[in-house]
Design a protein around this motif. Structure first.
Motif, PDB file in Angstrom:
ATOM      1  N   ASP A   1      -1.992   3.478   6.187  1.00 44.61           N
ATOM      2  CA  ASP A   1      -2.815   2.299   5.905  1.00 44.61           C
ATOM      3  C   ASP A   1      -2.023   1.019   6.160  1.00 44.61           C
ATOM      4  O   ASP A   1      -2.559   0.041   6.701  1.00 44.61           O
ATOM      5  CB  ASP A   1      -3.314   2.322   4.460  1.00 44.61           C
ATOM      6  CG  ASP A   1      -4.425   3.342   4.257  1.00 44.61           C
ATOM      7  OD1 ASP A   1      -4.901   3.904   5.263  1.00 44.61           O
ATOM      8  OD2 ASP A   1      -4.825   3.574   3.092  1.00 44.61           O
TER       9      ASP A   1
ATOM     10  N   LYS B   1     -12.153   0.364   1.707  1.00 43.82           N
ATOM     11  CA  LYS B   1     -11.581   1.249   2.721  1.00 43.82           C
ATOM     12  C   LYS B   1     -12.617   2.285   3.144  1.00 43.82           C
ATOM     13  O   LYS B   1     -13.388   2.755   2.303  1.00 43.82           O
ATOM     14  CB  LYS B   1     -10.335   1.954   2.186  1.00 43.82           C
ATOM     15  CG  LYS B   1      -9.156   1.039   1.917  1.00 43.82           C
ATOM     16  CD  LYS B   1      -7.954   1.861   1.451  1.00 43.82           C
ATOM     17  CE  LYS B   1      -6.724   1.003   1.257  1.00 43.82           C
ATOM     18  NZ  LYS B   1      -5.554   1.805   0.859  1.00 43.82           N
ATOM     19  N   PRO B   2     -12.644   2.687   4.397  1.00 40.84           N
ATOM     20  CA  PRO B   2     -11.826   2.165   5.500  1.00 40.84           C
ATOM     21  C   PRO B   2     -12.211   0.723   5.824  1.00 40.84           C
ATOM     22  O   PRO B   2     -13.384   0.359   5.780  1.00 40.84           O
ATOM     23  CB  PRO B   2     -12.155   3.104   6.658  1.00 40.84           C
ATOM     24  CG  PRO B   2     -13.512   3.631   6.339  1.00 40.84           C
ATOM     25  CD  PRO B   2     -13.571   3.740   4.843  1.00 40.84           C
TER      26      PRO B   2
ATOM     27  N   SER C   1      -1.879   0.531   9.885  1.00 42.45           N
ATOM     28  CA  SER C   1      -3.175   0.113  10.423  1.00 42.45           C
ATOM     29  C   SER C   1      -3.399  -1.384  10.224  1.00 42.45           C
ATOM     30  O   SER C   1      -3.838  -2.086  11.147  1.00 42.45           O
ATOM     31  CB  SER C   1      -4.296   0.904   9.750  1.00 42.45           C
ATOM     32  OG  SER C   1      -5.562   0.448  10.172  1.00 42.45           O
TER      33      SER C   1
ATOM     34  N   ASP D   1       0.865  -1.179   0.000  1.00 44.39           N
ATOM     35  CA  ASP D   1       0.000   0.000   0.000  1.00 44.39           C
ATOM     36  C   ASP D   1       0.900   1.228   0.000  1.00 44.39           C
ATOM     37  O   ASP D   1       1.901   1.269   0.729  1.00 44.39           O
ATOM     38  CB  ASP D   1      -0.914  -0.009   1.240  1.00 44.39           C
ATOM     39  CG  ASP D   1      -2.078   0.957   1.123  1.00 44.39           C
ATOM     40  OD1 ASP D   1      -1.844   2.140   0.808  1.00 44.39           O
ATOM     41  OD2 ASP D   1      -3.228   0.519   1.352  1.00 44.39           O
TER      42      ASP D   1
ATOM     43  N   ASP E   1      -3.272  -3.071  -2.096  1.00 44.86           N
ATOM     44  CA  ASP E   1      -4.018  -1.864  -2.443  1.00 44.86           C
ATOM     45  C   ASP E   1      -4.157  -1.811  -3.968  1.00 44.86           C
ATOM     46  O   ASP E   1      -3.278  -2.286  -4.698  1.00 44.86           O
ATOM     47  CB  ASP E   1      -3.267  -0.636  -1.930  1.00 44.86           C
ATOM     48  CG  ASP E   1      -4.062   0.635  -2.126  1.00 44.86           C
ATOM     49  OD1 ASP E   1      -5.304   0.567  -2.130  1.00 44.86           O
ATOM     50  OD2 ASP E   1      -3.439   1.705  -2.286  1.00 44.86           O
TER      51      ASP E   1
END
Length: 240
Positions: A13, A108-109, A16, A8, A60
């Motif tokens: 991100d 996302k989220p 996370s 990503d 991603d």
């Protein structure tokens, strides 16, 4: 060891997802390792230059350079078994993700519950892959991993077990008995004479085509029902 890649271009991100993965495995007995990549090209280089493989890739879609779908298509040239979970702010590439056998497509989220379902399903597969079918043939006992069985074929009083490495094991038994022994959602009785491992299917029309370039018949009168069962199995694995 479960090797996980997070690809990503947004550092926040990546962080996370890594935190969630760490929390998930705090209560899970499996060992894991997480590697992170900012671009698809960097991840692809691991396959080309380092010849390194992963078990799960969180990919991603919208990144600088090649997008996640393009990168995944190239990765599939080197590895078929890796579970690719796409992440995106849009459903735009949801259908296209089927072309690379996506394991999941998350918006996302990210919702932690959907992440948990995907990881739970993967762990179940890992544990199921460790299961094996014990058979007795030609004076020897063989333990064939569920994950290595492509399909079973019945011919008269013999059941032939076809495996991913093209080995064939013949036993005197009924396919009905084998169906009961292989009580696992990946196996589908698709014909009077065949049981298919749906994890090996790459396409379905009037018959199944497998990754081993073999064709497995589908019962004509149940064609629609069997295709629906296969599609449901794939959708359930995707966990949108």
């Amino acid at each position: 060891m479960i090797n996980i890649a997070v690809c990503d271009d947004r550092p926040e991100d990546r962080e996370s997802i890594k935190k969630y993965i760490a929390g998930y495995f705090d209560s899970n007995p499996h060992n894991y390792k997480t590697s992170e990549f900012e671009k698809g090209e960097d991840l692809l280089a691991e396959y080309i230059d380092e010849y390194r493989f992963f078990d799960i890739i969180f990919m991603d879609i919208f990144m600088s350079g090649e997008n996640g779908i393009q990168t995944s298509k190239k990765i599939r040239q080197y590895c078929q078994r890796v579970k690719i979970i796409f992440m995106s702010t849009s459903r735009e590439f949801a259908l296209e993700s089927y072309d690379v056998f996506a394991y999941g497509y998350l918006l996302k989220p990210l919702e932690h519950e959907k992440l948990k379902v995907l990881l739970d399903n993967y762990i179940k597969e890992v544990e199921a892959n460790e299961k094996s079918l014990a058979i007795y043939t030609r004076g020897n006992i063989h333990n064939i991993r569920y994950a290595d069985i492509v399909y079973l074929e019945s011919k008269n009083t013999v059941v032939i077990i076809h495996t991913a490495d093209k080995e064939k094991y013949k036993i005197y038994d009924k396919l009905d008995n084998m169906e009961l022994r292989l009580e696992n959602r990946r196996f589908l009785r698709c014909h009077q004479s065949y049981i298919i491992n749906m994890d090996y299917v790459i396409s379905v029309d009037k018959e199944f085509k497998t990754k081993t370039d073999e064709r497995v018949l589908i019962r004509k009168r149940s064609l629609r029902e069997i295709k629906e069962k296969y599609h449901k199995y794939i959708i359930d694995k995707m966990e949108w």
